[in-house]
Design an enzyme around this catalytic site. Structure first.
Site, short mmCIF file in Angstrom:
data_model
loop_
_atom_site.label_atom_id
_atom_site.label_comp_id
_atom_site.label_asym_id
_atom_site.label_seq_id
_atom_site.Cartn_x
_atom_site.Cartn_y
_atom_site.Cartn_z
N GLU A 83 0.85 -1.19 0.00
CA GLU A 83 0.00 0.00 0.00
C GLU A 83 0.88 1.24 0.00
OE1 GLU A 83 -3.50 0.31 2.33
OE2 GLU A 83 -3.73 -1.85 2.55
N ALA A 126 12.13 -0.62 14.76
CA ALA A 126 11.26 -0.99 15.88
C ALA A 126 10.18 0.07 16.07
CB ALA A 126 12.09 -1.14 17.15
N CYS A 154 -3.49 -7.16 5.55
CA CYS A 154 -2.79 -8.33 5.01
C CYS A 154 -1.99 -9.09 6.07
CB CYS A 154 -1.87 -7.90 3.87
SG CYS A 154 -2.75 -7.42 2.37
N LYS A 197 -3.88 -10.87 9.29
CA LYS A 197 -4.83 -11.94 8.96
C LYS A 197 -4.16 -13.04 8.14
CE LYS A 197 -6.10 -10.89 4.40
NZ LYS A 197 -6.30 -11.80 3.26
#
Length: 447
Positions: A163, A263, A271, A274
């Site tokens: 994205e 970090a 994405c 899941k």
């Protein structure tokens, strides 16, 4: 004669793929079952924010002045079946409610709607991220229900879009992976992707299971790398180390590399979370759950970071309750250059503090509308300056460039307390300290 392409599902993946296929010179017909989405696309408007996508749509959507006219949209399955030589399935596979497993209902429904309309030779190409073994099952369904029979083939071609870079990743991918069962299917996909292949993009041909596994394996590796450096940040907090210097030092090892070693409050989005959960669930179904037990810890480390940010905020405010304390949150999306707030760590942290009594005000350059829908009870501001006005502490939780370019002195004039917590380790500590701020970052207690 040039191939005609259809794209089924015009969300983030589908809208980008349809526009890119038109850019590559193909006649493209996109289908969606949501009329409002189709209406927006026909006006050359995107259903989500993605840099460069709206310009690409307007360049090709039929009916827009000056466009190529190569891209149209419909809700008619019969029109799609009659039009296309290659049909790309780009529908969503969310996490099943109350489970780790992927919800395949949208993929199943799309194929069930398309199959009866495939009366001649056609290639159906899955791009959705699915549990390994799905392609075998869907291929059998297609052969049984398409009037064309064996002439209606299935292939699997996973997407690897980032994205914020989706247009670039589609037009100039770093690799193309195709799972096929025939020379014809491979030939058709080589024709579809002839332009990027000619530019040097590797074209990897494999079987169905391997093609399905590539995406989940890649996302699992990236999630592991992110959670590894976040685990090191926890150790640095306890030992007084600096996780950014640690990441820099190990990143010089070319076996490890520098990417994905920043970090912070962890990963989110539609994405990675899941996908790793669905991968674990599928491994259990296959009887190899022990192979992926490490992913449970990866997920646990990632989710723990959100709570640790909440506790760091509490600590910096002197401990105790958040009641009556004003907290500014810079960022709502799960990453910059996107309006996606799905499983956003930033919005999750804001929500936790709010639910514990804090007065939270959020600002994000692109995600405000989506954030309001998910968490309407939070406060929202129209700018970073307005978000921090009167704040006791400022939380930097999404690494937008706009936030890196803020003037700490100007913001300090309107805050109650000049305290900033950098949840993404991307701000310049010296710059903020020179303006009189207390700067604190995760995994850098002495920075």
């Amino acid at each position: 004669m040039s191939l005609k392409i259809t794209v089924i599902g015009t969300g983030y993946l589908g809208a980008t793929h349809a526009a890119a296929m038109a850019e590559l010179g193909f006649e493209v017909l996109g289908l969606d079952v949501v009329p409002e989405k189709i209406a927006k696309l026909e006006r050359g408007e995107t259903p989500m924010y993605e840099p460069g996508l709206e310009e690409l749509l307007r360049k090709h959507v039929a009916g827009i002045e000056g466009s190529s006219g190569r891209l149209r949209f419909t809700q008619d399955w019969a029109e799609v079946g009659a039009f296309g030589d290659v049909h790309f399935l780009c529908v969503n596979t969310p996490q099943r409610h109350g489970e780790y497993a992927a919800d395949m209902s949208y993929v199943n429904a799309a194929l069930a709607s398309l199959a009866p309309h495939l009366t001649g030779p056609a290639l159906v190409v899955g791009k959705s991220t699915v549990p390994v073994g799905s392609a075998d099952r869907l291929a059998a369904y297609l052969a049984e229900h398409a009037p064309a029979g064996a002439d209606a083939e299935l292939a699997w071609n996973p997407e690897f879009l980032r994205e914020g870079f989706a247009v670039e990743d589609t037009l100039h991918p770093d690799r193309i992976v195709v799972g096929v069962r025939s020379e014809r299917a491979e030939k058709l996909l080589r024709e579809v992707y002839s332009t990027p292949v000619a530019e040097g993009t590797p074209f990897v041909v494999t079987d169905f299971p391997t093609a399905e596994l590539v995406k989940t394996a890649a996302n699992s590796f990236l999630a592991t790398k992110i959670s590894f450096i976040n685990a090191m940040a926890e150790v640095c907090e306890a030992a007084g180390g600096d996780v950014t210097r640690l990441a820099e030092a190990i990143g010089y090892d070319d076996r490890i590399g520098k990417k994905f070693l920043r970090a912070g409050i962890g990963f989110g989005g539609g994405c990675l979370p899941k996908d790793i959960r669905a991968f674990m669930a599928r491994a259990g179904e296959l009887g190899v759950d022990q192979a992926l037990t490490f992913l449970r810890e990866i997920d646990s480390i990632n989710m723990r970071r959100r709570g640790q940010m909440v506790e760091l905020t509490r600590e910096i405010l002197g401990g105790g309750s958040f009641l009556g304390r004003r907290v500014a949150v810079l960022g709502a999306t799960f990453k910059p250059d996107s309006d996606d707030v799905r499983d956003s760590p930033a919005l999750n942290v804001a929500g936790q503090i709010h639910l514990q009594g804090g007065q939270v005000t959020v600002y994000d350059p692109k995600g405000m509308e989506n954030a309001r829908r998910v968490f309407p009870t939070l406060g929202y501001a129209d700018s970073a300056l307005e978000a921090v006005r009167g704040a006791d502490v400022v939380l930097h939780l999404t690494e937008w460039r706009e936030f890196r370019e803020l003037d700490p002195a100007a913001l300090g004039e309107v805050t109650t307390g000049r305290v900033i917590l950098d949840g993404r380790n991307t701000l310049d500590p010296q710059l903020w300290r020179r303006a009189g701020w207390t700067y604190r970052a995760m995994g850098r207690p002495t920075a």
